[in-house]
Scaffold this active site. Structure first.
Site, PDB file in Angstrom:
ATOM      1  N   SER A   1      44.615  42.236  42.317  1.00  0.00           N
ATOM      2  CA  SER A   1      44.986  43.599  41.902  1.00  0.00           C
ATOM      3  C   SER A   1      43.805  44.485  41.515  1.00  0.00           C
ATOM      4  O   SER A   1      43.960  45.706  41.406  1.00  0.00           O
ATOM      5  CB  SER A   1      45.977  43.542  40.731  1.00  0.00           C
ATOM      6  OG  SER A   1      47.249  43.177  41.192  1.00  0.00           O
ATOM      7  N   LYS A  46      43.208  47.288  43.834  1.00  0.00           N
ATOM      8  CA  LYS A  46      44.040  48.489  43.780  1.00  0.00           C
ATOM      9  C   LYS A  46      43.228  49.719  43.356  1.00  0.00           C
ATOM     10  O   LYS A  46      43.458  50.825  43.847  1.00  0.00           O
ATOM     11  CB  LYS A  46      45.206  48.278  42.808  1.00  0.00           C
ATOM     12  CG  LYS A  46      46.204  47.218  43.246  1.00  0.00           C
ATOM     13  CD  LYS A  46      47.215  46.909  42.144  1.00  0.00           C
ATOM     14  CE  LYS A  46      48.221  45.848  42.582  1.00  0.00           C
ATOM     15  NZ  LYS A  46      49.143  45.465  41.491  1.00  0.00           N
ATOM     16  N   TYR A  83      47.206  44.804  53.290  1.00  0.00           N
ATOM     17  CA  TYR A  83      47.258  44.662  51.828  1.00  0.00           C
ATOM     18  C   TYR A  83      46.845  43.255  51.374  1.00  0.00           C
ATOM     19  O   TYR A  83      46.121  43.106  50.390  1.00  0.00           O
ATOM     20  CB  TYR A  83      48.675  44.992  51.336  1.00  0.00           C
ATOM     21  CG  TYR A  83      48.820  44.948  49.836  1.00  0.00           C
ATOM     22  CD1 TYR A  83      48.245  45.933  49.033  1.00  0.00           C
ATOM     23  CD2 TYR A  83      49.531  43.919  49.208  1.00  0.00           C
ATOM     24  CE1 TYR A  83      48.373  45.903  47.652  1.00  0.00           C
ATOM     25  CE2 TYR A  83      49.663  43.883  47.823  1.00  0.00           C
ATOM     26  CZ  TYR A  83      49.083  44.875  47.052  1.00  0.00           C
ATOM     27  OH  TYR A  83      49.211  44.840  45.687  1.00  0.00           O
ATOM     28  N   TYR A 140      48.331  45.526  33.549  1.00  0.00           N
ATOM     29  CA  TYR A 140      49.772  45.295  33.718  1.00  0.00           C
ATOM     30  C   TYR A 140      50.539  45.831  32.514  1.00  0.00           C
ATOM     31  O   TYR A 140      50.151  46.844  31.929  1.00  0.00           O
ATOM     32  CB  TYR A 140      50.065  43.814  33.966  1.00  0.00           C
ATOM     33  CG  TYR A 140      49.328  43.218  35.138  1.00  0.00           C
ATOM     34  CD1 TYR A 140      49.350  43.838  36.388  1.00  0.00           C
ATOM     35  CD2 TYR A 140      48.596  42.044  35.015  1.00  0.00           C
ATOM     36  CE1 TYR A 140      48.680  43.303  37.476  1.00  0.00           C
ATOM     37  CE2 TYR A 140      47.925  41.494  36.106  1.00  0.00           C
ATOM     38  CZ  TYR A 140      47.966  42.134  37.324  1.00  0.00           C
ATOM     39  OH  TYR A 140      47.298  41.600  38.395  1.00  0.00           O
ATOM     40  N   VAL A 164      45.395  38.555  39.428  1.00  0.00           N
ATOM     41  CA  VAL A 164      45.972  37.240  39.127  1.00  0.00           C
ATOM     42  C   VAL A 164      45.088  36.067  39.560  1.00  0.00           C
ATOM     43  O   VAL A 164      45.401  34.918  39.275  1.00  0.00           O
ATOM     44  CB  VAL A 164      47.395  37.064  39.716  1.00  0.00           C
ATOM     45  CG1 VAL A 164      48.370  38.012  39.049  1.00  0.00           C
ATOM     46  CG2 VAL A 164      47.391  37.231  41.227  1.00  0.00           C
TER      47      VAL A 164
END
Length: 309
Positions: free
Chosen positions: A65, A68, A193, A245, A263
């Site tokens: 992540s 992102k 992705y 998160y 993660v």
């Protein structure tokens, strides 16, 4: 202000390692489940290009992540904020990063922010390029520039592992396609992705990328402007409000810097006008954040008072 010596930094890593036994690796992605719970490394890259590190900083890990933020910066440069935020919101969420519920209950039906999976998928769908290959090459080239490392690539086995198990992400994509948030072919997007999430680097590479954001988009290594100042500001704001998160509020209070976790156990931290931080600690807490990494950042923040608040 940061650690003055690597010995000092190593002692903090040793202290933070005590909590890694209370977390678990991300075994729901089979290839990530092979990581060692006890790993913890950190690199701090200052804007004057000096670096401190502790632990096995040469050990590579996938961004997950954290990617992102980098995709968001590229897409904001591709289209501008107005176009991007027509399809993705700016609000934090108290729901888990892979939750689908807000897509159905929120009006208009678009992801709340670019740091949850639904929002990140919508952002990746906007990367410019005539073909899947061109879009992937543009993203990878951008990440290499940010880290000043042309050797950076992705882990094929982890990308394949994620592609084969990403049913929930596919569901979100199909739901968003109904509302024209997603425009491109779903399977091509999923391939792009999962490759994006599987971009691989070590803690020093990640600290260098953090340093670019710390310098408002200017590369400390090359002195090139890689991200316009305003776009760097937007990305750092999302890191503060949504980067950890649904533990982002607590993180802001206890540590108080822009940061993004993944993660795999990575955390990219940004101390504006001072340095970037790259952490790898694959033992995760129940929110999906590196348990040792957060403890280490708490110790650093307590000792060196680098909160932006």
């Amino acid at each position: 202000m940061a650690c003055k010596t690597e010995k000092e930094l190593m002692s903090l890593v040793k202290e933070a390692k005590k909590v890694t036994q209370y977390g678990e690796v991300a075994s729901y992605i089979p290839a990530l489940g092979k990581a060692s719970v006890n790993d913890l490394s950190v690199a701090i890259f200052k804007l004057d290009q000096t670096c401190l590190s502790a632990g096995n900083v040469e050990k590579k890990f996938t961004l997950q992540s954290i990617s992102k933020v980098l995709a968001l910066a590229l897409v904001l440069m591709d289209h501008g904020p107005e176009v991007v935020f027509e399809k993705v919101g700016m609000e934090p969420t108290g729901d888990p990063y892979n939750s689908i519920i807000k897509l159905e209950t929120h009006k208009p039906s678009k992801p709340l922010n670019p740091m949850i999976n639904a929002g990140a998928l919508a952002v990746t769908d906007m990367i410019k390029g005539r073909t899947h290959k061109e879009r992937w090459n543009r993203l990878l080239a951008f990440v290499r520039k940010l880290a000043d490392n042309e050797e950076i690539s992705y882990c094929q086995s982890i990308a394949e592992s994620e592609f084969e198990t990403a049913w929930l992400n596919r569901s979100m994509c199909y739901y968003m396609k109904q509302y024209h948030v997603i425009e491109n072919d779903i399977e091509e997007l999923m391939e792009l992705y999962t490759k994006q999430c599987s971009i691989e680097m070590h803690s020093l590479d990640l600290a260098k990328i953090g340093a670019v954001f710390a310098a408002d988009g200017l590369s400390p290594m090359t002195q090139d402007v890689l991200i316009p100042r305003e776009i760097a500001r937007i990305c750092k704001t999302f890191m503060v409000t949504c980067g950890m998160y649904n533990a982002s509020g607590e993180f802001a209070i206890k540590i108080g810097i822009p940061a993004k976790s993944g993660v795999s156990g990575g955390i990219m931290g940004v101390v504006p006008n001072q340095f970037g931080i790259g952490i790898f600690g694959p033992s995760l807490d129940e929110k999906g954040n590196s348990i040792g990494g957060i403890k280490l950042l708490e110790l650093l923040a307590e000792k060196y008072h680098f909160s932006i608040f």
